[in-house]
Design a protein around this motif. Structure first.
Motif, PDB file in Angstrom:
ATOM      1  N   ALA A  32       0.808  -1.243   0.036  1.00 50.24           N
ATOM      2  CA  ALA A  32       0.219  -0.087   0.033  1.00 50.24           C
ATOM      3  C   ALA A  32       0.880   1.217   0.114  1.00 50.24           C
ATOM      4  N   TRP A 100     -14.120  -2.785  -1.456  1.00 47.71           N
ATOM      5  CA  TRP A 100     -12.695  -3.476  -1.769  1.00 47.71           C
ATOM      6  C   TRP A 100     -11.775  -2.185  -2.319  1.00 47.71           C
ATOM      7  N   SER A 107      -7.284  -0.230  -1.747  1.00 45.56           N
ATOM      8  CA  SER A 107      -7.617   0.958  -2.653  1.00 45.56           C
ATOM      9  C   SER A 107      -6.329   1.124  -3.590  1.00 45.56           C
ATOM     10  N   ARG A 108      -5.255   0.860  -2.760  1.00 48.21           N
ATOM     11  CA  ARG A 108      -4.025   1.160  -3.443  1.00 48.21           C
ATOM     12  C   ARG A 108      -3.462  -0.189  -4.017  1.00 48.21           C
ATOM     13  N   PRO A 111      -5.039  -1.313  -7.709  1.00 43.34           N
ATOM     14  CA  PRO A 111      -4.651  -0.390  -8.949  1.00 43.34           C
ATOM     15  C   PRO A 111      -2.951  -0.736  -9.059  1.00 43.34           C
ATOM     16  N   ASP A 112      -2.274  -0.692  -8.229  1.00 44.95           N
ATOM     17  CA  ASP A 112      -0.915  -0.998  -8.480  1.00 44.95           C
ATOM     18  C   ASP A 112      -0.351  -2.224  -9.015  1.00 44.95           C
ATOM     19  N   ILE A 114      -2.538  -3.950 -10.884  1.00 45.86           N
ATOM     20  CA  ILE A 114      -2.990  -3.898 -12.313  1.00 45.86           C
ATOM     21  C   ILE A 114      -1.979  -3.160 -13.127  1.00 45.86           C
ATOM     22  N   GLY A 166     -17.704  -5.213 -12.174  1.00 43.82           N
ATOM     23  CA  GLY A 166     -16.316  -4.828 -11.868  1.00 43.82           C
ATOM     24  C   GLY A 166     -15.997  -3.488 -12.238  1.00 43.82           C
ATOM     25  N   GLY A 167     -15.963  -3.297 -13.560  1.00 44.37           N
ATOM     26  CA  GLY A 167     -15.679  -2.128 -14.174  1.00 44.37           C
ATOM     27  C   GLY A 167     -16.360  -0.750 -13.918  1.00 44.37           C
ATOM     28  N   LEU A 168     -17.585  -1.038 -13.580  1.00 42.85           N
ATOM     29  CA  LEU A 168     -18.450   0.060 -13.357  1.00 42.85           C
ATOM     30  C   LEU A 168     -18.008   1.104 -12.169  1.00 42.85           C
ATOM     31  N   TYR A 170     -15.055   0.551 -10.539  1.00 43.64           N
ATOM     32  CA  TYR A 170     -13.422   0.501 -10.734  1.00 43.64           C
ATOM     33  C   TYR A 170     -13.258   2.000 -11.529  1.00 43.64           C
ATOM     34  N   TRP A 171     -14.062   2.080 -12.461  1.00 41.78           N
ATOM     35  CA  TRP A 171     -13.916   3.373 -13.208  1.00 41.78           C
ATOM     36  C   TRP A 171     -14.103   4.620 -12.375  1.00 41.78           C
ATOM     37  N   ARG A 172     -15.218   4.543 -11.569  1.00 38.09           N
ATOM     38  CA  ARG A 172     -15.709   5.519 -10.823  1.00 38.09           C
ATOM     39  C   ARG A 172     -14.665   5.756  -9.661  1.00 38.09           C
ATOM     40  N   SER A 174     -11.786   4.306  -8.554  1.00 48.32           N
ATOM     41  CA  SER A 174     -10.234   4.017  -8.856  1.00 48.32           C
ATOM     42  C   SER A 174      -9.646   4.758 -10.087  1.00 48.32           C
ATOM     43  N   ALA A 175     -10.435   4.668 -11.242  1.00 43.15           N
ATOM     44  CA  ALA A 175      -9.659   5.464 -12.221  1.00 43.15           C
ATOM     45  C   ALA A 175     -10.037   7.010 -12.197  1.00 43.15           C
TER      46      ALA A 175
ATOM     47  N   ALA B 115      -2.572   4.029 -10.552  1.00 37.29           N
ATOM     48  CA  ALA B 115      -2.071   3.558  -9.361  1.00 37.29           C
ATOM     49  C   ALA B 115      -1.332   4.565  -8.571  1.00 37.29           C
ATOM     50  N   GLN B 118      -3.801   6.871  -6.376  1.00 29.99           N
ATOM     51  CA  GLN B 118      -4.204   6.342  -4.912  1.00 29.99           C
ATOM     52  C   GLN B 118      -3.394   6.837  -4.073  1.00 29.99           C
ATOM     53  N   GLY B 167     -15.293   1.814 -18.132  1.00 34.87           N
ATOM     54  CA  GLY B 167     -15.019   0.811 -17.379  1.00 34.87           C
ATOM     55  C   GLY B 167     -15.215  -0.728 -17.937  1.00 34.87           C
ATOM     56  N   TRP B 171     -11.980  -2.748 -17.512  1.00 35.45           N
ATOM     57  CA  TRP B 171     -11.882  -4.125 -16.793  1.00 35.45           C
ATOM     58  C   TRP B 171     -11.231  -5.223 -17.609  1.00 35.45           C
TER      59      TRP B 171
END
Lengths: 203, 203
Positions: A32, A100, A107-108, A111-112, A114, A166-168, A170-172, A174-175, B115, B118, B167, B171
């Motif tokens: 993290a 998650w 949260s860190r 994305p890291d 990925i 998942g993507g919905l 994640y995009w809001r 994290s991205a 990443a 975050q 997303g 994803w």
């Protein structure tokens, strides 16, 4: 959310569970704070208050260590409750992804990982095998139950459906780093049900 | 996809455009190879064959340099064609996101910046302001045109709709590292149109 206590891998009965748990906490903290690329076995050992040999007795490499430590709570977080309706299950799934992706450490970490996976094919495959596929298998069970109840068409594209769930979020989260405003989950669930071509449950 | 030649910022007429372009290429290469956290002004200068002062004459910091260099082609890639129909526009948008996320350099750069964001609030805000918002403004224009044609409900949740379009592909391609199988875009567009509650165009 707290992570369950980690147990030593099977067949390694001489490994102390409390040490394994301390190492796992140190791995998650280091991931993290510094990310996978800058994580060193030395830093993990120091943070956990153990020698480096304690790490290598458990996992042969940094990658195996990280995947083992991250996969357990991450896969557990995807364990969907059976609410009895597709809408309830979709709401629960969206909340689980949001929990998650807003978790102080995950949260860190996610994305890291990925990002690192774009540069490291072996890591990408390990993440897919140990985290992505077990999570998706659980969610496919949710979709299959809805198909059985007549709430989803039998020829549903399950891969696309899971990308959506998942993507919905994640995009809001994290991205974009944007907020989940009041009513978000209700509206996201309505959109997901339309996307999945959901129909009223058979009587 | 090739990046357009970069021009010096306005009011900096004495900066040589060819040097700016060489620096921008070096920034993108360093970002793709090593990521934002490990990118150094020294390495960029060396790779571009210029002195560090050439960087600082253009941008006051690493963050400003990276955002400036990444935002130009990234925002340009989101420039959606007006195909005249919502389905055509959605297909074009999904293809544009996929092109961006499978681009040899941007496939690594974008997940890495997400990443880093975050851990770094200032970077997160700069990414939202300089990349996220301009991209979204262009796509909101696409949705507004469809509302005018009667293909989308006027009370469409535009934020959710854009999260879906970004997303869904992110994803699949970046988070899962999975393939876009034949027919993917057609099926994804069908799902997106259902999600957005699209209706046939008014005669």
């Amino acid at each position: 959310m707290s992570e369950p206590t980690r147990r030593p891998p099977s067949g390694a009965a001489t490994l102390r569970a409390d040490k394994t748990a301390a190492i796992a906490e140190a791995v998650l903290d280091e991931l993290a704070e510094h990310g996978y690329g800058r994580l060193s076995m030395e830093a993990v050992a120091k943070r956990a208050g153990v020698g480096k040999s304690a790490l290598y007795r458990r996992w042969p490499s940094k990658q195996r260590m990280v995947i083992a430590v991250v996969s357990e709570p991450t896969v557990a977080l995807a364990d969907p409750p059976d609410t009895g309706s597709l809408r309830g299950d979709v709401l629960a799934a969206l909340h689980a992804v949001a929990d998650w992706l807003t978790h102080p450490r995950f949260s860190r970490i996610l994305p890291d990982l990925i990002a690192e996976a774009q540069r490291d094919d072996e890591l990408r495959r390990a993440l897919a095998l140990r985290i992505g596929e077990p999570r998706r298998a659980r969610m496919i069970g949710v979709l299959d139950r809805a198909v059985e109840r007549g709430e989803l068409p039998p020829d549903l594209d399950r891969e696309l459906a899971l990308d959506l769930l998942g993507g919905l979020v994640y995009w809001r989260v994290s991205a974009r780093g944007a907020a989940l405003e009041p009513g978000y989950f209700e509206r996201a669930a309505d959109m997901a049900l339309r996307a999945l071509d959901a129909r009223p449950r058979r009587a």
